[in-house]
Write a protein that holds these residues in place. Structure first.
Motif, PDB file in Angstrom:
ATOM      1  N   GLU A  63       0.822  -1.209   0.000  1.00 50.80           N
ATOM      2  CA  GLU A  63       0.000   0.000   0.000  1.00 50.80           C
ATOM      3  C   GLU A  63       0.859   1.264   0.000  1.00 50.80           C
ATOM      4  N   ASP A  64       2.041   1.195   0.603  1.00 47.79           N
ATOM      5  CA  ASP A  64       2.883   2.381   0.741  1.00 47.79           C
ATOM      6  C   ASP A  64       3.224   3.010  -0.600  1.00 47.79           C
ATOM      7  N   ALA A  65       3.541   2.190  -1.594  1.00 51.78           N
ATOM      8  CA  ALA A  65       3.965   2.700  -2.898  1.00 51.78           C
ATOM      9  C   ALA A  65       2.838   2.701  -3.918  1.00 51.78           C
ATOM     10  N   ASP A  66       1.627   2.430  -3.483  1.00 48.84           N
ATOM     11  CA  ASP A  66       0.519   2.285  -4.428  1.00 48.84           C
ATOM     12  C   ASP A  66       0.330   3.527  -5.291  1.00 48.84           C
ATOM     13  N   MET A  67       0.332   4.709  -4.685  1.00 49.08           N
ATOM     14  CA  MET A  67       0.093   5.920  -5.465  1.00 49.08           C
ATOM     15  C   MET A  67       1.246   6.183  -6.426  1.00 49.08           C
ATOM     16  N   PHE A  68       2.480   5.956  -5.995  1.00 47.87           N
ATOM     17  CA  PHE A  68       3.616   6.113  -6.901  1.00 47.87           C
ATOM     18  C   PHE A  68       3.475   5.203  -8.111  1.00 47.87           C
ATOM     19  N   LEU A  69       3.108   3.955  -7.900  1.00 47.26           N
ATOM     20  CA  LEU A  69       3.013   3.006  -9.007  1.00 47.26           C
ATOM     21  C   LEU A  69       1.844   3.340  -9.925  1.00 47.26           C
ATOM     22  N   ARG A  70       0.764   3.891  -9.384  1.00 41.73           N
ATOM     23  CA  ARG A  70      -0.334   4.366 -10.232  1.00 41.73           C
ATOM     24  C   ARG A  70       0.145   5.481 -11.152  1.00 41.73           C
ATOM     25  N   HIS A  71       0.925   6.400 -10.605  1.00 42.63           N
ATOM     26  CA  HIS A  71       1.476   7.475 -11.432  1.00 42.63           C
ATOM     27  C   HIS A  71       2.467   6.925 -12.451  1.00 42.63           C
ATOM     28  N   LEU A  72       3.281   5.971 -12.039  1.00 44.53           N
ATOM     29  CA  LEU A  72       4.304   5.418 -12.920  1.00 44.53           C
ATOM     30  C   LEU A  72       3.688   4.778 -14.160  1.00 44.53           C
ATOM     31  N   VAL A  73       2.687   3.946 -13.980  1.00 42.42           N
ATOM     32  CA  VAL A  73       2.088   3.295 -15.150  1.00 42.42           C
ATOM     33  C   VAL A  73       1.225   4.270 -15.948  1.00 42.42           C
ATOM     34  N   SER A  74       0.744   5.328 -15.301  1.00 45.14           N
ATOM     35  CA  SER A  74      -0.047   6.324 -16.026  1.00 45.14           C
ATOM     36  C   SER A  74       0.798   7.084 -17.040  1.00 45.14           C
ATOM     37  N   CYS A  75       2.125   7.102 -16.837  1.00 45.31           N
ATOM     38  CA  CYS A  75       3.012   7.815 -17.753  1.00 45.31           C
ATOM     39  C   CYS A  75       3.147   7.119 -19.099  1.00 45.31           C
ATOM     40  N   ASN A  76       2.841   5.829 -19.162  1.00 42.84           N
ATOM     41  CA  ASN A  76       3.126   5.058 -20.370  1.00 42.84           C
ATOM     42  C   ASN A  76       2.168   3.873 -20.460  1.00 42.84           C
ATOM     43  N   ALA A  77       1.328   3.884 -21.483  1.00 39.10           N
ATOM     44  CA  ALA A  77       0.343   2.813 -21.649  1.00 39.10           C
ATOM     45  C   ALA A  77       0.984   1.464 -21.920  1.00 39.10           C
ATOM     46  N   GLU A  78       2.274   1.462 -22.291  1.00 39.61           N
ATOM     47  CA  GLU A  78       2.963   0.204 -22.561  1.00 39.61           C
ATOM     48  C   GLU A  78       3.583  -0.395 -21.307  1.00 39.61           C
ATOM     49  N   GLN A  79       3.550   0.363 -20.207  1.00 45.07           N
ATOM     50  CA  GLN A  79       4.272  -0.074 -19.019  1.00 45.07           C
ATOM     51  C   GLN A  79       3.466  -1.066 -18.182  1.00 45.07           C
ATOM     52  N   LEU A  80       4.169  -2.072 -17.676  1.00 46.60           N
ATOM     53  CA  LEU A  80       3.598  -3.086 -16.798  1.00 46.60           C
ATOM     54  C   LEU A  80       4.483  -3.170 -15.560  1.00 46.60           C
ATOM     55  N   VAL A  81       3.875  -3.115 -14.377  1.00 41.83           N
ATOM     56  CA  VAL A  81       4.644  -3.133 -13.131  1.00 41.83           C
ATOM     57  C   VAL A  81       4.101  -4.213 -12.211  1.00 41.83           C
ATOM     58  N   LEU A  82       4.994  -5.053 -11.720  1.00 44.54           N
ATOM     59  CA  LEU A  82       4.663  -6.043 -10.704  1.00 44.54           C
ATOM     60  C   LEU A  82       5.307  -5.606  -9.397  1.00 44.54           C
ATOM     61  N   ALA A  83       4.494  -5.220  -8.426  1.00 45.94           N
ATOM     62  CA  ALA A  83       4.992  -4.838  -7.107  1.00 45.94           C
ATOM     63  C   ALA A  83       4.866  -6.038  -6.173  1.00 45.94           C
ATOM     64  N   SER A  84       5.962  -6.397  -5.535  1.00 44.22           N
ATOM     65  CA  SER A  84       5.942  -7.572  -4.661  1.00 44.22           C
ATOM     66  C   SER A  84       6.346  -7.188  -3.244  1.00 44.22           C
ATOM     67  N   SER A  85       5.745  -7.852  -2.283  1.00 39.36           N
ATOM     68  CA  SER A  85       6.203  -7.753  -0.902  1.00 39.36           C
ATOM     69  C   SER A  85       7.396  -8.688  -0.717  1.00 39.36           C
ATOM     70  N   TYR A  86       7.937  -8.700   0.481  1.00 39.64           N
ATOM     71  CA  TYR A  86       9.076  -9.561   0.808  1.00 39.64           C
ATOM     72  C   TYR A  86       9.088  -9.768   2.319  1.00 39.64           C
ATOM     73  N   THR A  87       9.851 -10.728   2.775  1.00 43.60           N
ATOM     74  CA  THR A  87       9.908 -11.033   4.200  1.00 43.60           C
ATOM     75  C   THR A  87      10.575  -9.897   4.962  1.00 43.60           C
ATOM     76  N   LEU A  88       9.874  -9.348   5.945  1.00 42.10           N
ATOM     77  CA  LEU A  88      10.428  -8.259   6.744  1.00 42.10           C
ATOM     78  C   LEU A  88      11.389  -8.810   7.801  1.00 42.10           C
ATOM     79  N   ALA A  89      12.291  -7.936   8.236  1.00 38.30           N
ATOM     80  CA  ALA A  89      13.357  -8.368   9.138  1.00 38.30           C
ATOM     81  C   ALA A  89      12.834  -8.885  10.466  1.00 38.30           C
ATOM     82  N   GLY A  90      11.678  -8.392  10.914  1.00 40.82           N
ATOM     83  CA  GLY A  90      11.119  -8.874  12.171  1.00 40.82           C
ATOM     84  C   GLY A  90      10.684 -10.323  12.100  1.00 40.82           C
TER      85      GLY A  90
END
Length: 288
Positions: A63-90
């Protein structure tokens, strides 16, 4: 307002036909939540950016980067972005997060049809701790024989667990920046509880002595960020090793506010740098 100043503060307009799909990808040990971002009607994209979020290794989520990624793909109709989580240090410290990140790249390559990607061009990207994972993924992909990467986009990256750069030592003298630097230190304490790991190249790419044969890089730093100098030093080291690299310093941003690095990346000036870098990857003979 001048045009230059407007570029610093304005955000790219969001596309009306954004498509965001929640899915699950395979990490090194377990399934991980992920999101796929696109817009437009293109059936299959040639380029895929795999993105990892910020949070100092100890926090953050999709959720933290959701708005950034919405803007990123809005810049280019050809762009595809896969955002993944990962294991946190805790849950599990180094190397769990970066092993997840590399595993996600392998998963994306294997499941390109599910993603609507042709498999031609794979780029890894991230913000802050996520940019550390992105940088290290290029080392791992080189060392482990894949997957082949066309580029890396490192936005205000955490690259030096030693916290030794001038900006890390000097900027916190401004009271409002103390918490920003302290958050970086706390993140590294959680991610790297074993002090010996702090010099491992998969934890501290800035300290790596093997930076040749890596994909072209775009590195975005920010004027008043304690992380600024380590980002720019890494860019200089990549250039010295023959890696096509663009380093760009963004204007000051209110980094003491929650999510500020994500918001900074939403600005037109940052998105323009990313768009230019992506275009350069389509022209292999052009300067990076």
């Amino acid at each position: 307002m001048s045009e230059a100043l407007a570029q610093q503060v304005e955000q790219w307009p969001l596309a009306a036909d954004l498509k965001i799909r929640n899915l699950s990808v395979n990490g090194a040990q377990t399934a991980l939540p992920a999101r796929l971002y696109s817009h437009g009607e293109t059936a299959k994209r040639d380029s895929l950016i795999v993105f990892f979020h910020a949070g100092g290794f100890v926090g953050g989520d999709l959720e933290d980067a959701d708005m950034f990624l919405r803007h990123l793909v809005s810049c280019n109709a050809e762009q595809l972005v896969l955002a993944s989580s990962y294991t946190l240090a805790g849950v599990s410290p180094f190397p769990a997060a970066v092993e997840d990140a590399h595993a996600v790249l392998l998963w994306a390559k294997k499941h390109k049809g599910k993603l609507g990607w042709s498999g031609k061009q794979l780029i890894v990207a991230g913000i802050e701790a996520g940019a550390n994972l992105a940088a290290v993924c290029t080392l791992m992909a080189r060392d482990r024989g894949g997957p082949a990467l066309a580029g890396q986009i490192l936005i205000m990256p955490m690259l030096d667990p030693g916290l030794s750069s001038c900006s890390m030592r000097e900027l916190p003298s401004a009271r409002e920046m103390v918490e920003v630097a302290d958050a970086c230190a706390a993140g590294y304490r959680g991610y790297l509880p074993n002090a010996a790991d702090r010099t491992h190249p998969y934890a501290s790419p800035l300290q790596s002595s093997r930076l040749k044969n890596l994909p072209p890089a775009l590195i975005l730093s920010a004027e008043d960020d304690p992380l600024r100098d380590e980002a720019e030093q890494y860019g200089s080291k990549l250039i010295a090793c023959g890696v096509k690299t663009t380093v760009s310093r963004l204007p000051p941003a209110p980094l003491q506010e929650p999510g500020a690095r994500n918001e900074c990346a939403c600005k037109v000036i940052a998105l323009g740098e990313i768009a230019g870098f992506m275009a350069s990857l389509d022209r292999p003979d052009s300067p990076a």
